[in-house]
Write a protein that holds these residues in place. Structure first.
Motif, mmCIF file in Angstrom:
data_model
loop_
_atom_site.group_PDB
_atom_site.id
_atom_site.type_symbol
_atom_site.label_atom_id
_atom_site.label_comp_id
_atom_site.label_asym_id
_atom_site.label_seq_id
_atom_site.Cartn_x
_atom_site.Cartn_y
_atom_site.Cartn_z
ATOM 1 N N GLN A 135 95.905 82.680 56.109
ATOM 2 C CA GLN A 135 94.721 82.687 55.244
ATOM 3 C C GLN A 135 93.620 81.712 55.664
ATOM 4 O O GLN A 135 92.453 81.951 55.398
ATOM 5 C CB GLN A 135 95.131 82.440 53.791
ATOM 6 C CG GLN A 135 95.889 83.641 53.233
ATOM 7 C CD GLN A 135 96.211 83.518 51.754
ATOM 8 O OE1 GLN A 135 95.823 82.560 51.106
ATOM 9 N NE2 GLN A 135 96.932 84.499 51.236
ATOM 10 N N GLU A 136 93.995 80.648 56.359
ATOM 11 C CA GLU A 136 92.969 79.707 56.799
ATOM 12 C C GLU A 136 92.217 80.176 58.035
ATOM 13 O O GLU A 136 91.072 79.823 58.253
ATOM 14 C CB GLU A 136 93.628 78.368 57.139
ATOM 15 C CG GLU A 136 93.388 77.340 56.078
ATOM 16 C CD GLU A 136 93.953 76.002 56.467
ATOM 17 O OE1 GLU A 136 93.918 75.661 57.668
ATOM 18 O OE2 GLU A 136 94.451 75.329 55.569
ATOM 19 N N LYS A 137 92.919 80.969 58.856
ATOM 20 C CA LYS A 137 92.340 81.326 60.157
ATOM 21 C C LYS A 137 91.797 82.749 60.237
ATOM 22 O O LYS A 137 90.976 83.055 61.080
ATOM 23 C CB LYS A 137 93.412 81.172 61.252
ATOM 24 C CG LYS A 137 93.750 79.732 61.552
ATOM 25 C CD LYS A 137 94.583 79.625 62.808
ATOM 26 C CE LYS A 137 95.998 80.060 62.556
ATOM 27 N NZ LYS A 137 96.911 79.876 63.658
ATOM 28 N N SER A 196 90.359 86.562 58.623
ATOM 29 C CA SER A 196 89.510 87.098 57.570
ATOM 30 C C SER A 196 89.289 88.583 57.820
ATOM 31 O O SER A 196 89.843 89.158 58.766
ATOM 32 C CB SER A 196 88.179 86.351 57.546
ATOM 33 O OG SER A 196 87.486 86.653 56.358
ATOM 34 N N GLU A 247 100.309 83.963 53.827
ATOM 35 C CA GLU A 247 99.734 82.649 53.526
ATOM 36 C C GLU A 247 99.361 81.847 54.770
ATOM 37 O O GLU A 247 98.305 81.217 54.825
ATOM 38 C CB GLU A 247 100.718 81.857 52.682
ATOM 39 C CG GLU A 247 100.026 80.996 51.646
ATOM 40 C CD GLU A 247 101.025 80.509 50.627
ATOM 41 O OE1 GLU A 247 101.254 79.302 50.629
ATOM 42 O OE2 GLU A 247 101.591 81.333 49.871
ATOM 43 N N GLU A 248 100.217 81.921 55.781
ATOM 44 C CA GLU A 248 99.968 81.093 56.977
ATOM 45 C C GLU A 248 98.734 81.565 57.755
ATOM 46 O O GLU A 248 98.231 80.850 58.619
ATOM 47 C CB GLU A 248 101.222 81.038 57.872
ATOM 48 C CG GLU A 248 101.635 82.340 58.527
ATOM 49 C CD GLU A 248 102.511 83.230 57.641
ATOM 50 O OE1 GLU A 248 102.591 82.992 56.418
ATOM 51 O OE2 GLU A 248 103.094 84.188 58.183
ATOM 52 N N LYS A 274 86.275 82.630 61.615
ATOM 53 C CA LYS A 274 87.591 83.161 61.258
ATOM 54 C C LYS A 274 87.831 84.457 62.026
ATOM 55 O O LYS A 274 86.909 85.257 62.218
ATOM 56 C CB LYS A 274 87.656 83.423 59.762
ATOM 57 C CG LYS A 274 87.652 82.124 58.983
ATOM 58 C CD LYS A 274 88.019 82.393 57.563
ATOM 59 C CE LYS A 274 88.445 81.116 56.877
ATOM 60 N NZ LYS A 274 89.048 81.395 55.586
ATOM 61 N N LEU A 299 91.612 88.275 50.689
ATOM 62 C CA LEU A 299 92.301 87.105 51.236
ATOM 63 C C LEU A 299 93.798 87.106 50.903
ATOM 64 O O LEU A 299 94.647 86.801 51.745
ATOM 65 C CB LEU A 299 91.634 85.819 50.725
ATOM 66 C CG LEU A 299 91.952 84.571 51.541
ATOM 67 C CD1 LEU A 299 91.637 84.759 53.021
ATOM 68 C CD2 LEU A 299 91.199 83.370 50.992
ATOM 69 N N GLU A 300 94.121 87.506 49.675
ATOM 70 C CA GLU A 300 95.533 87.459 49.263
ATOM 71 C C GLU A 300 96.375 88.536 49.965
ATOM 72 O O GLU A 300 97.603 88.514 49.869
ATOM 73 C CB GLU A 300 95.686 87.531 47.739
ATOM 74 C CG GLU A 300 95.122 88.778 47.084
ATOM 75 C CD GLU A 300 93.635 88.627 46.681
ATOM 76 O OE1 GLU A 300 92.927 87.743 47.234
ATOM 77 O OE2 GLU A 300 93.182 89.424 45.839
#
Ligand code: BTN
Length: 253
Positions: free
Chosen positions: A154-156, A158, A151-152, A115, A146-147
């Motif tokens: 959060q997967e990639k 960190s 949102e877009e 990440k 994380l929050e």
């Protein structure tokens, strides 16, 4: 207040609570002729700039948003080497301050556990083939939860906090990063790019793998062979043709 042990890098620091972008201020200062090693740091950027015209999310107090001005006497086409140098320095600084194992995704994203925790944006001012200044913008996600990320992302994306489970002192990371930058920059001026290239390759995540490189008007899929002495990525497609990639977004297949 940073307790720096460096000679030129970070000797002059312009600190501001809120800025549009530290990159923009660094460009202005570079135009005014400030000395090499001048650093711009902010707590928050309201329009942080990323590579390829993207924006860079830079919330208050949780990351490191800084831009460094260098004035190397090198030809314009060698400037990308400094981006790779900065990526190595930041990876070393992460290792100095955490137990994490950072990896570099060409050219200069730093990933931890796949990440992205750091982005680097290098811009330069030059006249014909003479560099006037190189501005290295470094954005490090340090203490975000994380929050805190859109949102877009959060997967990639960190932060060091998320990956290590520990709150990290931002000033310690800056201090380590500047120390490492100065050491590598001195080495680079003395011995050229080769030792930096070797170090960079030791952190590289994608070498030997098949990757997809997307540029503005082209996509190349091929095996990452390595980088050239100028810092250009070499990709071999399935027909055996080798492509030089100067600037692109890469995805590991
Ligand atoms: C990337 O797209 O990965 C590069 C991100 C670079 C962000 C840093 S934060 C400090 C400096 N100021 C900016 O506006 N951008 C860079």
């Amino acid at each position: 207040q940073l307790g720096l042990e460096t000679r030129t890098i970070g000797k002059m620091i312009h600190y501001q609570e809120t800025v549009e972008s530290t990159q923009k201020i660094a460009h202005q200062l570079a135009n005014e002729g400030v000395q090499e090693g001048t650093l711009v740091v902010a707590e928050e950027q309201i329009s942080g700039k990323g590579r390829l015209m993207r924006s860079w999310h830079s919330p208050k107090y949780s990351g490191i948003w800084m831009s460094l001005i260098l004035r190397p006497k090198i030809p314009v086409h060698e400037a990308p080497q400094l981006t790779l140098l900065a990526a190595v320095a930041v990876a070393q600084a992460i290792e100095d301050t955490t137990a994490l194992k950072p990896q570099i995704k060409w050219p200069n994203d730093i990933l931890v556990n796949r990440k992205k925790v750091v982005g680097i944006l290098t811009e330069m001012q030059a006249e014909s083939d003479r560099i006037h200044s190189v501005i290295i913008g470094i954005g490090m996600n340090i203490n975000q939860q994380l929050e805190d990320f859109p949102e877009e992302l959060q997967e990639k994306a960190s932060s060091l906090l998320i990956e290590s489970g520990e709150t990290i002192s931002r000033s310690t990371v800056i201090q380590r990063a500047l120390y490492r930058l100065e050491k590598l920059y001195d080495l680079y001026l003395k011995e050229g790019f080769k030792p930096i290239k070797d170090l960079w390759e030791s952190y590289a995540i994608s070498l030997g793998q098949v990757i997809r490189a997307s540029t503005v008007n082209d996509t190349i899929v091929g095996k990452a062979l390595g980088i050239t002495d100028a810092g250009v990525l070499l990709l071999e497609d399935d027909k055996g043709k080798v492509h030089s990639v100067y600037s692109a977004d890469i995805e590991i297949q």
